[in-house]
Design a protein around this motif. Sequence first.
Motif, mmCIF file in Angstrom:
data_model
loop_
_atom_site.group_PDB
_atom_site.id
_atom_site.type_symbol
_atom_site.label_atom_id
_atom_site.label_comp_id
_atom_site.label_asym_id
_atom_site.label_seq_id
_atom_site.Cartn_x
_atom_site.Cartn_y
_atom_site.Cartn_z
ATOM 1 N N ILE A 166 57.604 -37.535 21.818
ATOM 2 C CA ILE A 166 56.340 -38.405 21.836
ATOM 3 C C ILE A 166 55.663 -37.907 20.617
ATOM 4 C CG2 ILE A 166 54.194 -38.534 23.033
ATOM 5 C CD1 ILE A 166 55.712 -37.395 25.440
ATOM 6 N N ILE A 167 55.236 -38.773 19.745
ATOM 7 C CA ILE A 167 54.792 -38.272 18.383
ATOM 8 C C ILE A 167 53.318 -38.787 18.460
ATOM 9 C CG2 ILE A 167 54.657 -38.530 16.072
ATOM 10 C CD1 ILE A 167 57.855 -38.918 16.271
ATOM 11 N N GLY A 168 52.215 -37.788 18.341
ATOM 12 C CA GLY A 168 50.968 -38.294 18.347
ATOM 13 C C GLY A 168 50.494 -38.096 16.700
ATOM 14 N N CYS A 169 49.767 -39.084 16.008
ATOM 15 C CA CYS A 169 49.508 -39.122 15.111
ATOM 16 C C CYS A 169 48.388 -40.296 14.670
ATOM 17 C CB CYS A 169 50.526 -39.249 13.873
ATOM 18 S SG CYS A 169 51.639 -40.626 14.232
ATOM 19 N N ARG A 170 47.697 -40.115 13.643
ATOM 20 C CA ARG A 170 46.761 -40.886 13.346
ATOM 21 C C ARG A 170 47.212 -42.204 12.550
ATOM 22 N NH1 ARG A 170 42.747 -37.468 9.397
ATOM 23 N NH2 ARG A 170 44.789 -36.971 8.804
ATOM 24 N N SER A 171 48.140 -42.072 11.629
ATOM 25 C CA SER A 171 48.814 -43.212 11.146
ATOM 26 C C SER A 171 50.254 -43.536 11.639
ATOM 27 C CB SER A 171 49.045 -42.889 9.770
ATOM 28 O OG SER A 171 49.786 -44.014 9.036
ATOM 29 N N THR A 172 50.166 -44.511 12.553
ATOM 30 C CA THR A 172 51.468 -44.747 13.374
ATOM 31 C C THR A 172 52.244 -45.862 12.799
ATOM 32 O OG1 THR A 172 50.322 -46.451 14.691
ATOM 33 C CG2 THR A 172 50.412 -44.153 15.674
ATOM 34 N N ASP A 173 51.872 -46.397 11.572
ATOM 35 C CA ASP A 173 52.700 -47.374 11.059
ATOM 36 C C ASP A 173 54.102 -47.374 10.829
ATOM 37 O OD1 ASP A 173 49.962 -48.353 10.417
ATOM 38 O OD2 ASP A 173 50.105 -47.760 8.551
ATOM 39 N N SER A 174 54.975 -46.350 10.199
ATOM 40 C CA SER A 174 56.306 -46.578 9.878
ATOM 41 C C SER A 174 57.008 -45.388 10.272
ATOM 42 C CB SER A 174 56.583 -46.878 8.425
ATOM 43 O OG SER A 174 56.091 -45.710 7.598
ATOM 44 N N VAL A 175 56.303 -44.785 11.378
ATOM 45 C CA VAL A 175 57.131 -43.446 11.801
ATOM 46 C C VAL A 175 58.172 -43.654 12.536
ATOM 47 C CG1 VAL A 175 56.646 -41.331 13.105
ATOM 48 C CG2 VAL A 175 54.818 -42.238 11.965
ATOM 49 N N THR A 176 58.426 -44.665 13.250
ATOM 50 C CA THR A 176 59.606 -44.947 13.949
ATOM 51 C C THR A 176 60.799 -45.330 13.071
ATOM 52 O OG1 THR A 176 58.366 -45.322 16.125
ATOM 53 C CG2 THR A 176 60.569 -46.323 16.040
ATOM 54 N N ASN A 184 65.251 -41.483 20.068
ATOM 55 C CA ASN A 184 64.415 -41.970 21.214
ATOM 56 C C ASN A 184 62.956 -41.400 20.968
ATOM 57 O OD1 ASN A 184 63.575 -42.906 23.514
ATOM 58 N ND2 ASN A 184 64.687 -41.480 24.722
ATOM 59 N N ASP A 185 61.997 -42.010 20.441
ATOM 60 C CA ASP A 185 60.578 -41.837 20.185
ATOM 61 C C ASP A 185 59.590 -42.807 20.520
ATOM 62 O OD1 ASP A 185 61.415 -43.644 18.111
ATOM 63 O OD2 ASP A 185 60.538 -42.468 16.471
ATOM 64 N N ASP A 186 58.553 -42.178 20.646
ATOM 65 C CA ASP A 186 57.396 -43.034 21.444
ATOM 66 C C ASP A 186 56.303 -42.548 20.652
ATOM 67 O OD1 ASP A 186 55.614 -44.403 22.668
ATOM 68 O OD2 ASP A 186 55.810 -43.362 24.376
ATOM 69 N N VAL A 187 55.722 -43.385 19.568
ATOM 70 C CA VAL A 187 54.633 -42.850 18.419
ATOM 71 C C VAL A 187 53.338 -43.626 19.248
ATOM 72 C CG1 VAL A 187 53.632 -43.214 16.322
ATOM 73 C CG2 VAL A 187 56.265 -43.242 16.562
ATOM 74 N N ILE A 188 52.525 -42.628 19.343
ATOM 75 C CA ILE A 188 51.157 -42.960 20.054
ATOM 76 C C ILE A 188 49.888 -42.431 18.998
ATOM 77 C CG2 ILE A 188 49.627 -42.675 22.079
ATOM 78 C CD1 ILE A 188 52.183 -41.974 23.758
ATOM 79 N N LYS A 189 49.048 -43.373 19.014
ATOM 80 C CA LYS A 189 47.768 -43.055 18.198
ATOM 81 C C LYS A 189 47.013 -41.851 18.638
ATOM 82 C CE LYS A 189 44.092 -45.139 15.525
ATOM 83 N NZ LYS A 189 44.449 -44.357 14.312
ATOM 84 N N LEU A 190 46.849 -41.004 17.807
ATOM 85 C CA LEU A 190 45.971 -39.673 18.173
ATOM 86 C C LEU A 190 45.240 -39.056 16.871
ATOM 87 C CD1 LEU A 190 45.201 -37.261 19.959
ATOM 88 C CD2 LEU A 190 47.320 -36.247 19.206
ATOM 89 N N ASP A 191 43.909 -38.916 17.125
ATOM 90 C CA ASP A 191 43.029 -38.611 16.031
ATOM 91 C C ASP A 191 42.326 -37.294 16.674
ATOM 92 O OD1 ASP A 191 41.407 -37.963 14.133
ATOM 93 O OD2 ASP A 191 39.957 -39.696 14.267
ATOM 94 N N LEU A 192 42.807 -36.072 16.212
ATOM 95 C CA LEU A 192 42.348 -34.803 16.969
ATOM 96 C C LEU A 192 40.955 -34.595 16.640
ATOM 97 C CD1 LEU A 192 45.485 -32.952 16.275
ATOM 98 C CD2 LEU A 192 44.760 -33.245 18.614
ATOM 99 N N ALA A 193 40.423 -35.327 15.560
ATOM 100 C CA ALA A 193 39.057 -34.768 15.321
ATOM 101 C C ALA A 193 38.049 -35.618 16.484
ATOM 102 C CB ALA A 193 38.724 -35.465 13.919
ATOM 103 N N SER A 194 38.850 -36.571 17.209
ATOM 104 C CA SER A 194 37.842 -37.287 18.114
ATOM 105 C C SER A 194 38.329 -36.873 19.410
ATOM 106 C CB SER A 194 38.014 -38.749 17.936
ATOM 107 O OG SER A 194 37.451 -39.616 19.204
#
Length: 164
Positions: A71-81, A92-102
């Motif tokens: 499970i990858i949490g990151c601000r820029s989810t464009d091409s991670v997978t 086997n990955d799941d990329v989910i948008k996460l902005d830790l500043a918010s």
Amino acid sequence: MVLEFIFGLLYYLTIFILSSPILLWLLKEATMGMCTCRTSMKGKTVLITGGNNGIGFETSVGLAKLGARLIIGCRSTDSVTTRIQSRDPGANDDVIKLDLASMQSVRDFAEIVKSKYVQVHVLINNAGVANVKTQKTDDGFELLMATNYFGHALLNHLLFDLVK
């Protein structure tokens, strides 16, 4: 005869002692960055923040090669997978948008993770910022503190039941 043997032994011992640091340095340089771990992570769920760049990305690729569900949490989810799949086709990955500043983004991310997963076996708090100008987030925190500390602390708190 005995004296020559002792001096010869001391000579070779001195050469060995003086060359040991060089040999150890060469060994370290030759193996640096290589994962020698062969432990299988199949069936394990790993959540990593900031897994889209740098150390977080390389960690994600390494864990994917060991068979972990990511499970990858990151601000820029464009091409991670795509990038992880190119390095490990069976990832086997799941990329989910996460902005830790918010803090709202952290809460939303935690809810998505709680709804999709029953347990998180490994939690890697990797994301962070450095060398940013002093500015406030929407929540009123200083950006560096919100991203590097408060966001991770809130995420850990919200996911505590899944991790324990």
